[in-house]
Write a protein that holds these residues in place. Structure first.
Motif, mmCIF file in Angstrom:
data_model
loop_
_atom_site.group_PDB
_atom_site.id
_atom_site.type_symbol
_atom_site.label_atom_id
_atom_site.label_comp_id
_atom_site.label_asym_id
_atom_site.label_seq_id
_atom_site.Cartn_x
_atom_site.Cartn_y
_atom_site.Cartn_z
ATOM 1 N N SER A 156 4.825 5.925 -3.972
ATOM 2 C CA SER A 156 6.194 5.853 -4.481
ATOM 3 C C SER A 156 6.224 6.031 -5.996
ATOM 4 N N THR A 200 17.164 9.998 -9.046
ATOM 5 C CA THR A 200 16.224 9.294 -8.183
ATOM 6 C C THR A 200 16.919 8.206 -7.383
ATOM 7 N N ASN A 226 17.438 8.311 -3.334
ATOM 8 C CA ASN A 226 16.786 7.285 -2.525
ATOM 9 C C ASN A 226 17.766 6.444 -1.723
ATOM 10 N N SER A 231 16.376 5.189 1.380
ATOM 11 C CA SER A 231 15.715 3.898 1.549
ATOM 12 C C SER A 231 16.468 3.012 2.527
ATOM 13 N N GLY A 281 19.424 12.677 -0.470
ATOM 14 C CA GLY A 281 18.940 11.432 0.105
ATOM 15 C C GLY A 281 19.217 11.336 1.596
ATOM 16 N N LEU A 318 10.491 2.454 -1.499
ATOM 17 C CA LEU A 318 10.940 3.696 -2.133
ATOM 18 C C LEU A 318 11.951 3.431 -3.243
ATOM 19 N N LEU A 319 12.568 2.256 -3.228
ATOM 20 C CA LEU A 319 13.539 1.930 -4.275
ATOM 21 C C LEU A 319 12.870 1.612 -5.609
ATOM 22 N N GLN A 375 11.263 3.834 -7.088
ATOM 23 C CA GLN A 375 11.334 5.124 -7.778
ATOM 24 C C GLN A 375 12.467 5.215 -8.793
#
Length: 297
Positions: free
Chosen positions: A18, A99, A103, A106, A161, A245-246, A248
């Motif tokens: 990530s 980003t 995301n 997520s 996303g 993933l958060l 990022q």
């Protein structure tokens, strides 16, 4: 479907992957080619590295059965569409925004995991989800202030996303029957084959003047980032993958602050801290999940 037993290195691989992916937006800006072309090179240049690594670790690339090929083609399509939309949005908004909105996957993938398990989130998981949502909302604060300037880029990143959710679900389904590196190699082949004609059709600059950022994008985002992510998806529950993933958006916002002097407010820092704490919460031992009520047949 029961989830495979977690490998001890899986969560660490997820976090490292990530973090590697978080540098992608910056490298896209530095690539010197069109946004779709950057996606093509990211996939194409990674292929020989993925092939060699797969062979070296005993995961040789092979042609799978027909049903699995369809799933891999779908993964390649969703990933190619995600890269085309996301890379375009990166040039139109702040790194952190691109980003963050990219995301949204997520939460989509976390919801998929809960639906797949037919269970309600536990108290600890619910608290982690709420904290992550709060953190994401706080990180969105600066975007709201500048929405008139960045709205098109934000919307493209948001659309990307949603496409990425499709990619993650296809990968999660395929990982039950195919090792991570052959899966990533084949999905990258199909994705690259879709992106190159689109880039040419759009009249983008395809050949970069400086190959450095493009190679870094391919190695960092595709070989390391996606490689570790696809590996982790085979062992880590979707809820944990989604929250990880958060990390990022927070890292990308920090890059934007350092490199491009993009403003970070106290709310941004608080949002990043909330996401980090949510990730700690979701990894704490718990007593289990509450099962969803059985649906009448």
């Amino acid at each position: 479907m029961s989830h495979p037993k977690s490998h001890p290195f899986a969560f660490a691989a997820l976090i490292i992957g990530s973090c590697a992916l978080a540098f992608g937006p910056w490298l896209v800006r530095l690539s010197g080619v069109g946004p779709v072309a950057a996606g093509f090179w990211r996939l194409a240049l990674a292929l020989p590295f993925l092939f060699v690594i797969a062979s070296a670790i005993g995961q040789p690339v092979h042609w799978p059965r027909r049903g699995l090929v369809i799933l891999i083609v779908l993964a390649g399509f969703f990933f190619a569409a995600d890269l085309a939309a996301w890379h375009t949005g990166i040039h139109m908004t702040k790194l952190g925004n691109a980003t963050l909105f990219g995301n949204v996957s997520s939460f989509g993938f976390a919801a998929w995991g809960l639906w797949l398990a037919r269970r309600w989130p536990s108290l600890m998981q619910a608290a982690a989800l709420l904290l992550a949502a709060l953190g994401a909302a706080l990180l969105m604060g600066s975007s709201a202030e500048l929405s008139a300037r960045h709205v098109r880029g934000d919307l493209l990143a948001l659309f990307a996303g949603l496409l990425y959710v499709g990619y993650l679900i296809a990968v999660e389904r395929a990982r039950g029957a195919l090792a991570p590196l052959p899966l990533l190699f084949l999905a990258s082949v199909f994705g690259a084959a879709m992106l190159l004609p689109l880039s040419l059709l759009l009249g983008e600059q395809v050949i970069p003047a400086n190959w450095g950022p493009i190679f870094m994008l391919a190695l960092g985002s595709q070989v390391v980032g996606q490689g570790l992510l696809v590996y982790a998806i085979g062992s880590v529950p979707p809820l944990v993958v989604g929250l990880a993933l958060l990390t990022q958006p927070a890292i990308s916002a920090l890059i934007g602050w350092v490199v491009y002097q993009e403003t970070l407010s106290r709310l941004d820092w608080l949002g990043a801290a909330a996401i980090g704490f949510a990730l700690v919460l979701v990894r704490l031992p718990e007593r289990g999940l509450r099962r969803l009520p059985e649906q009448p047949t």
